[in-house]
Design an enzyme around this catalytic site. Structure first.
Site, mmCIF file in Angstrom:
data_model
loop_
_atom_site.group_PDB
_atom_site.id
_atom_site.type_symbol
_atom_site.label_atom_id
_atom_site.label_comp_id
_atom_site.label_asym_id
_atom_site.label_seq_id
_atom_site.Cartn_x
_atom_site.Cartn_y
_atom_site.Cartn_z
ATOM 1 N N CYS A 147 4.389 2.325 13.225
ATOM 2 C CA CYS A 147 5.771 2.826 12.059
ATOM 3 C C CYS A 147 6.170 4.146 13.378
ATOM 4 O O CYS A 147 7.137 4.651 13.391
ATOM 5 C CB CYS A 147 4.977 3.574 11.498
ATOM 6 S SG CYS A 147 3.796 3.161 10.315
ATOM 7 N N ALA B 188 0.736 -1.158 0.190
ATOM 8 C CA ALA B 188 0.328 0.112 -0.010
ATOM 9 C C ALA B 188 0.954 0.922 -0.070
ATOM 10 O O ALA B 188 0.468 2.177 -0.484
ATOM 11 C CB ALA B 188 -1.359 -0.083 1.364
HETATM 12 C C1 LIG Z 1 -0.093 -1.050 6.687
HETATM 13 C C2 LIG Z 1 -1.181 0.379 5.800
HETATM 14 C C3 LIG Z 1 0.597 0.951 4.789
HETATM 15 C C4 LIG Z 1 1.443 0.272 4.524
HETATM 16 O O1 LIG Z 1 1.160 -0.611 3.889
HETATM 17 P P1 LIG Z 1 2.508 -1.701 3.069
HETATM 18 O O2 LIG Z 1 2.071 -2.834 2.517
HETATM 19 O O3 LIG Z 1 3.462 -2.023 4.402
HETATM 20 O O4 LIG Z 1 3.454 -0.504 2.623
HETATM 21 C C5 LIG Z 1 -0.683 2.007 4.427
HETATM 22 N N1 LIG Z 1 -1.389 2.633 4.989
HETATM 23 C C6 LIG Z 1 -2.921 2.108 5.987
HETATM 24 C C7 LIG Z 1 -3.453 2.810 6.145
HETATM 25 C C8 LIG Z 1 -2.085 1.193 6.531
HETATM 26 O O5 LIG Z 1 -2.862 0.402 7.556
#
Ligand SMILES: *Cc1c(COP(=O)(O)O)cnc(C)c1O
Length: 388
Positions: free
Chosen positions: A329, A74
């Site tokens: 994070c 994401a």
């Molecule tokens: C975990 C998360 C992301 C990041 O996703 P990845 O696949 O780990 O890069 C972005 N937005 C939200 C809302 C998330 O919970």
């Protein structure tokens, strides 16, 4: 060997479901081909698996297979959506609207665009974590090219009203992007009825593997233009070059398939577990629920606790449960959660907060053990601090 703590951090990541792993394994070994190889069976097998995944993932959000662009997750999907639109539409306008409670993978690309000269409006949220639709419309300008509002919050689980946002954006001719990393497989998503133009997805929040996600890119009514952020062999219709990671794509497909099959029963089960946990903890005084009480992810509980020190609390809990305060994070605790302060919490209260992410493999017994330990830890910390 002491027991490992109970995992209650499903918003950070999730274990891969055994059924997902089983589906992936052949694609590492026998069926290892490159889906872009068109001259032999190794490539055809991989291509068939990718095609099937694209169809099932598209179906999950009521899109078409050609509208699915695979990414590494994401974060990359959000970057591609936001920077890709900014670069493709900058001659039309340079104004973008987003929200204070977004994930850093949305806020930081916006911050970067600001450094290039784009104008960013960051909407605040109401006390319950929801945006105010009137405020959204007031922020629309003739040069607004993009609105980015997440589907489900990763800290407080709040579900934004996507259909209401989508229809307002569509009427105003503004592209609507939503980060649905926490939402896919957990709540119904429909890019048609919700009038979503771009949607970021990831596999590892829904018992799929890490390192795979997708961006839905609308192809008609309107057709969304995107500037590629990674150039190369022209994969994914030129929007995201790089050899497709077939085993992860198969795992992503299987994870979403299972989640959709089990969505109705899991929603009910997780809501009950969440309520059970909350009922026990809220017996104490001075506990605040963060986020809307019902318009939230079934497995999310986020609370702020008066009269305790945040790091002492986490320390007291960690032998029994794996949990975090704020997002994964930002749980290094250098700054309080930007989401909790956006709800109006003081910095101190934001530090003294717990995010419970309940998921597929949690049981009633685990929830009761966790609740009992949370209650006794808060009581003993308060006794030390003479909180009354
Ligand atoms: C975990 C998360 C992301 C990041 O996703 P990845 O696949 O780990 O890069 C972005 N937005 C939200 C809302 C998330 O919970």
């Amino acid at each position: 060997m002491p027991d490992r703590p109970i995992y209650l951090d499903y918003h950070a990541t999730t274990p891969v479901d055994e059924r997902v792993l089983a589906a992936m394994l052949p694609y590492f070994t026998e069926n290892f081909g490159n889906p872009a190889s068109i001259s032999h069976i190794y490539g055809w097998e991989a291509e068939a698996a990718v095609k099937q995944a694209r169809e099932i993932l598209a179906d999950a959000i009521n899109a078409t297979p050609e509208e699915i662009v695979f990414t590494s997750g994401a974060t990359e999907a959000n970057n591609l959506a936001i920077k890709g639109v900014a670069e493709a539409y900058f001659q039309k306008g340079q104004h973008i609207i987003t929200v204070a409670t977004e994930h850093h993978a949305v806020l930081d690309p916006c911050k970067y665009l600001k450094s290039l000269g784009f104008e960013i409006t960051i909407l605040s949220v109401q006390k319950d974590g929801l945006i105010d639709l009137t405020e959204l419309e007031k922020a629309f300008r003739s040069d607004t090219i993009l609105v980015s509002v997440m589907a489900a919050n990763n800290e407080i689980g709040v579900l934004q009203p996507l259909a209401e946002i989508g229809s307002r954006c569509r009427d105003a001719g503004i592209i609507f992007h939503t980060d649905a990393a926490q939402a896919i497989g957990k709540i119904p998503l429909d890019v048609q009825t919700m009038k979503v133009d771009l949607m970021s997805l990831t596999a590892h929040k829904v018992c799929g593997p890490k390192g795979i996600g997708a961006l839905y890119v609308r192809r008609r009514n309107p057709r969304v233009q995107l500037a590629s952020q990674q150039h190369g062999g022209g994969h994914e219709r030129g929007m995201r070059s790089g050899t497709l990671y077939t085993p992860q794509i198969v795992g992503f497909r299987k994870a979403v398939e299972i989640a959709l099959q089990e969505q109705a029963t899991e929603t009910q089960r997780l809501t009950q577990l969440r309520q059970r946990l909350w009922e026990q903890i809220k017996q104490l005084k001075g506990i605040h629920l963060n986020g809307h009480s019902t318009q939230r992810l079934p497995g999310n509980l986020n609370i702020s606790i008066e009269g305790v020190d945040g790091s002492a609390l986490l320390l007291g809990l960690q032998s029994v449960m794996a949990i975090s305060s704020g997002s994964a994070c930002s749980s290094a605790m250098t700054a309080p959660s930007h989401v909790l302060t956006a709800l109006g919490n003081s910095e101190q209260l934001a530090y003294a907060s717990l995010r419970f992410g309940i998921g597929r493999f949690n049981t009633v017994e685990e929830i009761d053990r966790v609740a009992a330990h949370v209650v006794s830890t808060i009581q003993s910390l308060r006794k030390q601090a003479t909180f009354v």
